[in-house]
Design a protein around this motif. Structure first.
Motif, PDB file in Angstrom:
ATOM      1  N   THR A  86       0.796  -1.222   0.000  1.00 37.62           N
ATOM      2  CA  THR A  86       0.000   0.000   0.000  1.00 37.62           C
ATOM      3  C   THR A  86       0.836   1.284   0.000  1.00 37.62           C
ATOM      4  OG1 THR A  86      -1.835  -1.127   1.007  1.00 37.62           O
ATOM      5  CG2 THR A  86      -1.795   1.228   1.239  1.00 37.62           C
ATOM      6  N   THR A 111       1.656   2.351  -3.639  1.00 31.33           N
ATOM      7  CA  THR A 111       0.605   2.992  -4.433  1.00 31.33           C
ATOM      8  C   THR A 111       0.238   4.351  -3.840  1.00 31.33           C
ATOM      9  OG1 THR A 111      -1.082   1.885  -3.148  1.00 31.33           O
ATOM     10  CG2 THR A 111      -0.380   0.815  -5.150  1.00 31.33           C
ATOM     11  N   TYR A 112       0.326   4.419  -2.531  1.00 28.38           N
ATOM     12  CA  TYR A 112      -0.018   5.636  -1.823  1.00 28.38           C
ATOM     13  C   TYR A 112       0.907   6.778  -2.231  1.00 28.38           C
ATOM     14  CZ  TYR A 112      -1.432   8.144   2.393  1.00 28.38           C
ATOM     15  OH  TYR A 112      -1.933   9.038   3.278  1.00 28.38           O
ATOM     16  N   ARG A 145       0.754   8.028  -5.888  1.00 29.15           N
ATOM     17  CA  ARG A 145      -0.261   9.039  -6.160  1.00 29.15           C
ATOM     18  C   ARG A 145       0.384  10.432  -6.135  1.00 29.15           C
ATOM     19  NH1 ARG A 145      -3.816   8.976  -1.526  1.00 29.15           N
ATOM     20  NH2 ARG A 145      -2.494  10.621  -0.768  1.00 29.15           N
ATOM     21  N   TYR A 200       1.138  13.512  -9.168  1.00 28.27           N
ATOM     22  CA  TYR A 200       0.981  14.969  -9.166  1.00 28.27           C
ATOM     23  C   TYR A 200       2.235  15.643  -9.709  1.00 28.27           C
ATOM     24  CZ  TYR A 200      -3.225  14.645  -6.285  1.00 28.27           C
ATOM     25  OH  TYR A 200      -4.473  14.391  -5.823  1.00 28.27           O
ATOM     26  N   ARG A 246       0.510  25.066  -4.200  1.00 24.86           N
ATOM     27  CA  ARG A 246      -0.627  24.339  -3.644  1.00 24.86           C
ATOM     28  C   ARG A 246      -0.266  22.881  -3.390  1.00 24.86           C
ATOM     29  NH1 ARG A 246      -6.926  24.363  -5.398  1.00 24.86           N
ATOM     30  NH2 ARG A 246      -7.393  22.456  -4.281  1.00 24.86           N
ATOM     31  N   TRP A 247       0.463  22.336  -4.360  1.00 26.76           N
ATOM     32  CA  TRP A 247       0.857  20.931  -4.187  1.00 26.76           C
ATOM     33  C   TRP A 247       1.838  20.793  -3.023  1.00 26.76           C
ATOM     34  CZ3 TRP A 247       5.575  18.421  -4.622  1.00 26.76           C
ATOM     35  CH2 TRP A 247       5.485  17.037  -4.469  1.00 26.76           C
ATOM     36  N   HIS A 251       0.057  20.561   0.069  1.00 22.86           N
ATOM     37  CA  HIS A 251      -0.580  19.252   0.181  1.00 22.86           C
ATOM     38  C   HIS A 251       0.442  18.174   0.541  1.00 22.86           C
ATOM     39  CE1 HIS A 251      -2.443  15.538  -1.392  1.00 22.86           C
ATOM     40  NE2 HIS A 251      -1.314  15.389  -2.024  1.00 22.86           N
ATOM     41  N   MET A 296      -7.460   1.260  -0.188  1.00 25.68           N
ATOM     42  CA  MET A 296      -6.367   1.596   0.725  1.00 25.68           C
ATOM     43  C   MET A 296      -5.238   2.299   0.007  1.00 25.68           C
ATOM     44  SD  MET A 296      -6.149  -1.621   3.272  1.00 25.68           S
ATOM     45  CE  MET A 296      -4.870  -0.931   4.272  1.00 25.68           C
ATOM     46  N   GLY A 297      -4.966   1.888  -1.213  1.00 24.43           N
ATOM     47  CA  GLY A 297      -3.876   2.503  -1.960  1.00 24.43           C
ATOM     48  C   GLY A 297      -4.362   3.620  -2.858  1.00 24.43           C
ATOM     49  N   SER A 298      -5.482   4.226  -2.533  1.00 25.98           N
ATOM     50  CA  SER A 298      -6.140   5.246  -3.343  1.00 25.98           C
ATOM     51  C   SER A 298      -6.212   4.872  -4.819  1.00 25.98           C
ATOM     52  CB  SER A 298      -5.521   6.627  -3.146  1.00 25.98           C
ATOM     53  OG  SER A 298      -4.127   6.579  -3.074  1.00 25.98           O
ATOM     54  N   ARG A 309     -10.387   6.766  15.179  1.00 29.57           N
ATOM     55  CA  ARG A 309      -9.273   6.835  14.219  1.00 29.57           C
ATOM     56  C   ARG A 309      -9.786   6.676  12.795  1.00 29.57           C
ATOM     57  NH1 ARG A 309      -5.271   9.448  14.914  1.00 29.57           N
ATOM     58  NH2 ARG A 309      -4.207   8.296  13.277  1.00 29.57           N
ATOM     59  N   TYR A 348     -11.260   9.887  11.723  1.00 28.81           N
ATOM     60  CA  TYR A 348     -10.228  10.874  11.421  1.00 28.81           C
ATOM     61  C   TYR A 348      -9.609  10.596  10.053  1.00 28.81           C
ATOM     62  CZ  TYR A 348      -5.586  12.937  11.506  1.00 28.81           C
ATOM     63  OH  TYR A 348      -4.443  13.615  11.169  1.00 28.81           O
ATOM     64  N   ASN A 349      -9.283   9.316   9.825  1.00 27.81           N
ATOM     65  CA  ASN A 349      -8.606   8.988   8.570  1.00 27.81           C
ATOM     66  C   ASN A 349      -9.529   9.120   7.378  1.00 27.81           C
ATOM     67  OD1 ASN A 349      -5.855   8.403   9.156  1.00 27.81           O
ATOM     68  ND2 ASN A 349      -6.572   6.678  10.354  1.00 27.81           N
ATOM     69  N   ARG A 383      -9.260  12.604   6.492  1.00 28.21           N
ATOM     70  CA  ARG A 383      -7.987  12.854   5.821  1.00 28.21           C
ATOM     71  C   ARG A 383      -8.083  12.406   4.375  1.00 28.21           C
ATOM     72  NH1 ARG A 383      -4.431  15.528   5.843  1.00 28.21           N
ATOM     73  NH2 ARG A 383      -2.724  14.093   5.527  1.00 28.21           N
ATOM     74  N   LEU A 437      -7.131  14.434   1.192  1.00 26.41           N
ATOM     75  CA  LEU A 437      -5.978  14.055   0.381  1.00 26.41           C
ATOM     76  C   LEU A 437      -6.365  13.664  -1.024  1.00 26.41           C
ATOM     77  CD1 LEU A 437      -3.764  11.952   2.767  1.00 26.41           C
ATOM     78  CD2 LEU A 437      -3.209  14.100   1.697  1.00 26.41           C
ATOM     79  N   VAL A 438      -7.417  12.902  -1.129  1.00 30.05           N
ATOM     80  CA  VAL A 438      -7.690  12.265  -2.407  1.00 30.05           C
ATOM     81  C   VAL A 438      -8.820  12.958  -3.157  1.00 30.05           C
ATOM     82  CG1 VAL A 438      -8.360  10.126  -3.516  1.00 30.05           C
ATOM     83  CG2 VAL A 438      -6.901  10.082  -1.519  1.00 30.05           C
ATOM     84  N   ASN A 451     -10.189  15.961  -2.679  1.00 29.44           N
ATOM     85  CA  ASN A 451      -9.869  17.330  -3.055  1.00 29.44           C
ATOM     86  C   ASN A 451      -8.513  17.314  -3.732  1.00 29.44           C
ATOM     87  OD1 ASN A 451     -12.146  17.940  -1.636  1.00 29.44           O
ATOM     88  ND2 ASN A 451     -11.021  18.450   0.230  1.00 29.44           N
ATOM     89  N   ASP A 452      -8.520  17.504  -5.019  1.00 32.33           N
ATOM     90  CA  ASP A 452      -7.306  17.301  -5.788  1.00 32.33           C
ATOM     91  C   ASP A 452      -6.252  18.344  -5.437  1.00 32.33           C
ATOM     92  OD1 ASP A 452      -6.300  15.818  -8.333  1.00 32.33           O
ATOM     93  OD2 ASP A 452      -5.712  17.918  -8.460  1.00 32.33           O
ATOM     94  N   ALA A 453      -5.010  17.871  -5.316  1.00 35.07           N
ATOM     95  CA  ALA A 453      -3.941  18.765  -4.879  1.00 35.07           C
ATOM     96  C   ALA A 453      -3.613  19.828  -5.921  1.00 35.07           C
ATOM     97  CB  ALA A 453      -2.695  17.953  -4.573  1.00 35.07           C
TER      98      ALA A 453
END
Lengths: 378, 515, 176
Positions: free
Chosen positions: A133, A136-137, A140, A144, A181-182, A185, B167-169, B493, B496-497, B500, B504-505, B507-509
């Motif tokens: 995980t 892949t995390y 992402r 960007y 912005r990035w 983030h 889990m890995g978006s 938790r 909260y996550n 998050r 994080l995901v 709302n695009d950065a």
């Protein structure tokens, strides 16, 4: 190589394991001949050259400008510094000036690319240890960066952005804000990534005290960049052999401290990269703040490029000191070009360090050295 | 005719002390025990179940013991019906009758061997020899039990891929069928159509046989899994032992596959697996033994029945030792199932694919099938031993008898608990890195096994020394601390996550508009 | 220390083993070392406390075919003293042999193998002088200026047909 294998097979007690060239965790086409006794390795002998594209030879066949796209392929995970080193080498050889704006853009693109390269390095380390995980995390986030670089130069992997005498394009309108912005983030993401994997008990146990490289060994074997700093040598080309506009930037150089094991272990190499992320982000912020004061000119295109002599420049790429030694004989092509890359030397130490490790540790060792196949073979 | 102890009120002197088992079908035996040595070994004997009026042919095997055979004559007496009653038991031998105490009535269940009955029915109406129809009935039953398993495996695969995706978006499978839930079908079909390659240098017989053994080892466990009060293939008296003895068949298959492939990567995977499964079998068994001590039985249904429906009546919260035993068992089950963080036999970053590197097509598909069904089995075993199985709060046996839908609700509860364990297994896999082989062995031999034995001994001491009221208080306290407290912290938790994740995901950065 | 001072230090210890210090007309000042005494000079470069070059930063060979010589270029760097130097060694092209420094700097092991592989410089007393990038049985040293690639290697052609020729707009007579 074949006679090596036969010699080891004959000894009986050992098993010879052929790892690669198509092995999932060799990060490209690298091969290891492993002599093992069960799980414990006696030696892992690297066999490289599967990705040899004779880029140095190609440099002799095309013009100085025309070679720029090929430099992307020296290290396709972190191509910007390779662009940079070639541009700088030719500029030094031909005494060319570079506009200040171009220097800023070069540094911003370098640092963005360093972040994306470290994303791969750290994610791949986690993946090789078995945690999928985080990879892949963090990919992402790399996505960007790729998009930002695509906005800047139209390519996502092999950028061909730097030019001899400047850069190809100015940054597009609104790009600055997107990068900022990035950055906003990305800063919490780094903390989150640390929570997710860096301080994970299992992960620490796998990497701490693994393949400890002392400072002397690291220097002798020619390790560079994060691998060298993890061993406690406080040296960064950006700070100690300054180039471009790095002297105008404030940044720290993270050095391995052995927080969970001994200085120079695999976890330190991982940790130094994780700290370099943070430094890169601050550098990008500073560059974006300073770039407004510069002229609009971003490329002084050289008229006639027929330099003579030789020059060597060093650039801090993601995998450390990337040097380019270029020799000109007064023609339009380079007479000889040589790229010195971090992965090549990092591969050289694996045979020494693999003795007595387990097969699973070899994977962690390769990952912690952040070896990238194209950079080894060029 | 001497009638001894025929139970008119004198319970202490009742001649027949015990009879078991009382759930009987054709081919089984009932053991009847006398209070004192009264039987004449060798003399013609029979056992009467008074309330049903059924006589079973029997034989005295010792002065205090009679064994009754439930044979075809009983089948005829039943006539395909299910007979159940509270009854006394009487033994008749040489004109003498001994009965049990009429106040302790045995719940006798006599039911026809349904499969045999079915096969007999077919044979009576259709041509062909009787054994052929018997075989057909057996095959049919096997298909009914094993048929849903690929579906279970398939759905868990899709679920796992979806969980890992989120889990890995990523998205996970979302193309085949509604929301991708038929992806397993497409994957299975693809694997079926692949060429079945057997390496030239491989040992062809072992190589072919290995996947079936894995299949066998795993699917035998379904025999004793109590999905609900009535949904169980066979409630063996040695259910837990059976479970422990069939699961290691998988290791034989893995070694066979790893060895016969004649590939060094497969061999390493097979060796790792052998070391791992055999080692972790020990703490798993001892942890299960802790529960068996508590329940006083190895039969899976008895273990479930001895727990209650409320969480504090589960064995998980029974006392500190069972709580620890649960985690030891869970860790060992992960290791036996080759799941992360113990997935060394198929560590793809080290051993390519481990023991199944050289397999392809259908033969390959059996290994993942086994792996994923195994997760469901882990969940089922955990549910049955520690989480109260199918027990529903406030529902007693009598209520269960009366309404079939309560049994169905029990089944649904069982599956829900099973799936929550499956989810934890998946979640762990996509979170944790992998152990190294020596660390894995250290964990087992230095920590799991000693702690499992401590749990076992502690459990015995607990049952012996702690009064029942204190036991109840401790279980409720355990539930309050670990169930409510830890669960609440965990949910906070998660909340909260989840927020998050939103930041994080979704709302695009880079400020692009996401759909 | 600058290049001149480094050169002086080497000359003081090893006499005329080092020669031809070039400061002007070159981007990086360099001096040359005679191949015969290279090993001693290399040891001195690493071990002398005033030089302390722990890091062999780069190792390159350049094939000067018109001058019938082959030049091996070493770039050194000292992490402690933060200075570097460039050393060049001239070798005859037909007998390109120089002492190996693989035991002095471990990094040289692979770098020397690479230069041997691509340019055919024989590094004497190298512990493991095998080809590194090219296949073991590759004929010749491909980065030499007079190298002509064989038309096939183990039955595999080394050139490919120009697929652009299939296009209707391709002009056969015009050289690309």
């Amino acid at each position: 190589m074949s006679e090596l294998i036969l010699a080891y097979e004959a000894s009986g007690e050992e098993m010879t394991l052929n790892m690669g060239p198509q092995h999932p965790s060799t990060h490209g086409v690298i091969r290891f001949i492993i002599r093992t006794d069960g799980e414990v390795m006696h030696e892992a002998i690297p066999d490289v050259g599967f990705l040899h594209r004779a880029i140095e030879h190609i440099a002799e066949k095309c013009t100085y400008e025309g070679f720029m796209p090929y430099t992307d392929r020296v290290d396709y995970v972190c191509a910007m510094p390779a662009n940079h080193v070639w541009a700088m080498a030719v500029e030094k050889l031909a005494d060319l000036e570079v506009p200040e704006r171009a220097e800023y853009l070069r540094v911003i693109s370098d640092e963005l690319n360093r972040i994306s390269s470290h994303c791969i390095a750290l994610g791949a380390t986690a993946m090789d240890i078995g945690a999928i995980t985080p990879f892949t995390y963090i990919l992402r986030e790399r996505e960007y960066v790729n998009e930002l670089l695509e906005m800047l130069c139209g390519a996502r992997l092999t950028y061909n952005y730097h030019r001899i005498g400047g850069v190809g394009w100015d940054m597009p309108a609104g790009w600055r804000d997107k990068v900022l912005r990035w950055c906003d983030h990305f800063e919490p993401v780094m903390a989150e990534f640390d929570r997710l994997i860096t301080n994970n008990e299992l992960f620490v146990r796998r990497l701490a005290n693994l393949a400890v490289i002392s400072a002397d060994e690291a220097m002798s074997y020619g390790l560079v960049g994060p691998n060298l700093r993890a061993s406690g040598v406080d040296f960064d080309v950006r700070r100690d052999v300054p180039y471009s506009i790095y002297p105008k930037l404030k940044f720290d150089v993270p050095v391995g401290r052995g927080l969970v094991g001994s200085v120079g272990d695999a976890w330190d190499r991982y940790w130094v990269r994780a700290q370099e992320w943070r430094q890169s982000v601050t550098m990008i912020r500073q560059c974006l703040a300073q770039i407004d004061g510069t002229d609009k000119e971003f490329w002084k295109q050289p008229k006639k490029l027929k330099p003579k002599g030789d020059a060597m420049v060093r650039v801090e790429a993601a995998r450390g000191d990337m040097s380019c030694y270029v020799v000109g004989d007064g023609g339009t092509n380079a007479y000889r070009a040589r790229f010195r890359t971090g992965s090549f030397d990092a591969m050289g130490i694996i045979r020494e360090k693999s003795r007595g490790l387990m097969v699973a540790d070899l994977v962690a060792l390769i990952a912690s050295l952040d070896v990238v196949a194209p950079e080894i073979d060029r | 005719m001497l009638v001894a102890g025929c139970g008119a009120g004198d319970g202490e002197t009742a001649a027949i002390r015990d009879a078991r088992p009382t759930r009987l079908q054709r081919g089984e035996r009932m053991l009847v025990e006398a209070s004192s040595p009264i039987f004449d070994v060798g003399a013609p004997t029979s056992v009467l179940i008074d309330a049903l009026g059924v006589t079973l042919p029997a034989r005295a095997v010792a002065a205090g013991r009679v064994v009754a055979d439930v044979d075809a004559s009983v089948e005829r007496a039943l006539g395909g019906r299910h007979l159940a009653a509270q009854s006394t038991i009487t033994v008749v031998q040489s004109e003498q009758r001994w009965s049990s105490d009429p106040r302790t009535r045995f719940a006798v269940d006599l039911f026809p061997h349904s499969l045999q009955h079915l096969a007999n029915g077919w044979a009576a109406h259709l041509p062909g020899p009787a054994w052929l129809w018997w075989a057909a009935a057996l095959l049919m039953a096997a298909a009914i039990v094993a048929g849903p398993l690929p579906v279970i495996a398939g759905l868990i695969v899709v679920w796992e891929r979806k969980v890992s995706g989120y889990m890995g978006s990523r998205l996970g499978p979302n193309r085949v069928g509604p929301n991708g839930w038929l992806q397993w079908l497409a994957d299975g079909l693809k694997l079926l159509m692949k060429e079945d390659i057997i390496p030239t240098e491989a040992d062809p017989h072992l190589f072919r046989a290995a996947p079936y053994l894995a299949f066998l080892g795993l699917f035998l466990t379904f025999v004793v899994l109590p999905f609900s009060r009535y949904l169980i293939v066979s409630d063996l008296d040695i259910g837990l032992l059976f479970l422990l003895s069939v699961t290691p068949l998988v290791v034989v298959s893995i070694i066979m596959g790893g060895w016969s492939s004649n590939s060094k990567w497969s061999l390493l995977g097979g060796m790792r697996s052998a070391a791992q499964i055999i080692s972790y079998e020990l703490p798993a068994s001892v942890a299960l033994l802790t529960v068996a001590t508590l329940a006083g039985s190895l039969s899976t249904q008895s273990i479930v029945a001895s727990q209650g429906g409320w969480p504090w009546q589960w064995y998980l919260f029974h006392d500190p030792f069972t709580l620890v035993a649960f985690f030891i068992w869970f860790g060992s089950a992960l290791a036996e199932g080759n799941r992360t963080p113990f997935d060394l036999p198929e560590a793809e970053s080290e051993l390519v694919s481990g023991y199944n590197t050289e397999y392809s097509g259908f033969r390959f598909s059996l290994f993942p099938l086994v792996e994923w069904v195994n997760i469901a089995v882990i969940g089922a075993v955990g549910t049955m031993l520690f989480l109260g199985g199918w027990r529903i709060p406030l529902v007693d046996a009598a209520l269960l008898e009366r309404h079939w839908w309560i049994d169905l609700a029990g089944f649904a509860l069982f599956i829900a608990k099973d799936l929550s364990i499956v989810f934890v297994v998946i979640w762990i896999r996509w979170t944790l890195p992998r152990f190294r082989v020596d660390q894995m062995m250290n964990l087992c031999w230095k920590y799991f096994i000693p702690f499992a034995f401590i749990c076992f001994v502690g459990e015995l001491a607990w049952l012996w020394l702690v009064p029942p009221l204190a036991q109840t208080i401790v279980s409720i306290a355990g539930f309050a601390i670990f169930g409510v407290g830890f669960g609440g912290w965990f949910l906070s938790r998660v909340r909260y996550n989840a927020r998050r994740y939103q930041d994080l995901v979704l709302n695009d950065a880079l400020g692009r508009v996401n759909s | 220390m600058d290049a001149a001072a480094i050169f002086d230090t080497v000359v003081r210890a090893h006499g005329d083993a080092a020669y031809e210090l070039t400061l002007d007309g070159t981007k990086d000042p360099f001096f040359r070392v005679r191949a015969a005494s290279w090993r001693e000079v290399a040891l001195f470069l690493r071990d002398d406390p005033a030089l302390d070059f722990q890091f062999l930063q780069n190792l390159t060979a350049v094939d000067w075919i018109k001058q019938e010589r082959l030049e091996v270029v070493y770039h050194f760097w000292s992490y402690r003293l933060r200075h570097g130097c460039v050393v060049k060694i001239d070798l005859p092209r037909d007998k390109a042999e120089v002492a190996s420094v693989a035991t002095i700097w471990k990094a040289a092991n692979w770098h020397e193998r690479e230069q041997f592989d691509l340019l055919g410089v024989a590094f004497l007393d190298h512990p493991d002088l095998r080809r590194i990038l090219m296949p073991d049985d590759w004929p010749g040293h491909p980065m030499r200026k007079d190298y002509v690639e064989a038309s096939a290697y183990r039955g595999m052609p080394t050139t490919r047909a120009n697929t652009l020729e299939l296009l209707p707009i391709w002009d056969k007579d015009k050289k690309p």
